[in-house]
Write an enzyme that holds these catalytic residues in place. Structure first.
Site, PDB file in Angstrom:
ATOM      1  N   GLY A 139      -2.346  -2.279   5.829  1.00  0.00           N
ATOM      2  CA  GLY A 139      -1.160  -1.758   5.169  1.00  0.00           C
ATOM      3  C   GLY A 139      -1.392  -1.571   3.685  1.00  0.00           C
ATOM      4  N   CYS A 140      -0.321  -1.544   2.926  1.00  0.00           N
ATOM      5  CA  CYS A 140      -0.414  -1.358   1.481  1.00  0.00           C
ATOM      6  C   CYS A 140      -1.265  -2.461   0.859  1.00  0.00           C
ATOM      7  CB  CYS A 140       0.985  -1.375   0.866  1.00  0.00           C
ATOM      8  SG  CYS A 140       0.995  -1.263  -0.940  1.00  0.00           S
ATOM      9  N   PHE A 141      -2.201  -2.068   0.031  1.00  0.00           N
ATOM     10  CA  PHE A 141      -3.108  -3.068  -0.540  1.00  0.00           C
ATOM     11  C   PHE A 141      -2.441  -4.014  -1.521  1.00  0.00           C
ATOM     12  CE2 PHE A 141      -5.084   0.868  -2.884  1.00  0.00           C
ATOM     13  CZ  PHE A 141      -3.901   1.102  -3.588  1.00  0.00           C
ATOM     14  N   TRP A 142      -1.249  -3.688  -2.013  1.00  0.00           N
ATOM     15  CA  TRP A 142      -0.570  -4.613  -2.927  1.00  0.00           C
ATOM     16  C   TRP A 142      -0.364  -5.972  -2.277  1.00  0.00           C
ATOM     17  CZ3 TRP A 142       4.011  -0.899  -4.526  1.00  0.00           C
ATOM     18  CH2 TRP A 142       3.501   0.122  -5.343  1.00  0.00           C
TER      19      TRP A 142
END
Length: 228
Positions: free
Chosen positions: A50-53
């Protein structure tokens, strides 16, 4: 700072994401039966979920991790940029290169946290409100030893029915990792009040602290400025 996630999109999809994940909340899972021997020197593995954040944020709070860098893996250098990767047709996945000290944490524990906390490995080409192959669940091993341990662990978890559905994580060896733009680094730590982070990622940090307190550290290890 350039903000690339839409507040409107995050708010609109938050309820749907929560519903989709209702059956697969973070929970403890068995540790890998197969793991590496303790050895000296740093080790790195690239993980996508998913989003790397959020993935970066989770591993920045894991004891033994010395660096966690957001970036792209699966495609070529020319398309390793956010605006291009976001199209979903570059082969890249938003990824995090996790570097750790094997004398303080093991590859097995890194993978255990990855599957249990950092993302939902049963979701195909999506995580929460984010859709597309760039958000796929994938492991980019540094060598065949890492790949073998990851494959064995997936088989172990599936056979144990650790999740409500089969794991869809792919193992993709031989891929180059490219660090993401500087404004993506340390995003969770620098923007804890950002709505996307509050809704999708802070619960992962809380789950890490609750489920694996022995591996949790309160102060994250930050990247700072990453040269491109």
């Amino acid at each position: 700072m350039k903000i690339v996630k839409s507040l409107i999109l995050s708010a609109a999809l938050a309820l749907g994401a929560a519903t989709a994940r209702a059956d697969e909340k973070p929970h403890t899972i068995p540790a890998p039966i197969q793991d590496e021997m303790i050895h000296q020197g740093p080790e790195s593995i690239v993980l996508a979920g998913g989003c790397f954040w959020g993935v970066q944020g989770v591993f920045q709070h894991v004891k033994g991790v010395t660096r966690a860098v957001s970036g792209y893996a699966g495609g070529v250098a020319a398309t390793a940029h956010y605006d291009l990767t976001s199209r979903g047709d570059t082969g890249h996945a938003e990824s995090v290169r996790v570097t750790f000290d094997p004398t303080k944490t093991s590859l097995g524990r890194i993978l255990q946290i990855y599957f249990a906390v950092a993302h939902d490995p049963t979701e195909l080409n999506r995580q929460g409100p984010d859709y597309g192959t760039q958000y796929r669940s994938a492991i980019f091993p540094s060598d065949e030893g890492q790949a073998s341990i990851a494959r064995a662990y997936i088989t172990q978890l599936d056979q144990a029915h650790a999740f409500h559905a089969p794991i869809v994580t792919t193992i993709e060896p031989g891929k180059t990792f490219y660090p993401a733009e500087a404004y993506h680094q340390d995003f969770l730590a620098l923007n804890p009040d950002y709505p996307y982070i509050v809704i999708n990622d802070l619960p992962k940090i809380a789950a890490l602290r609750r489920l694996y307190p022995g591996s949790y550290r309160d102060r994250p290890v930050l990247v700072g400025i990453v040269a491109r």
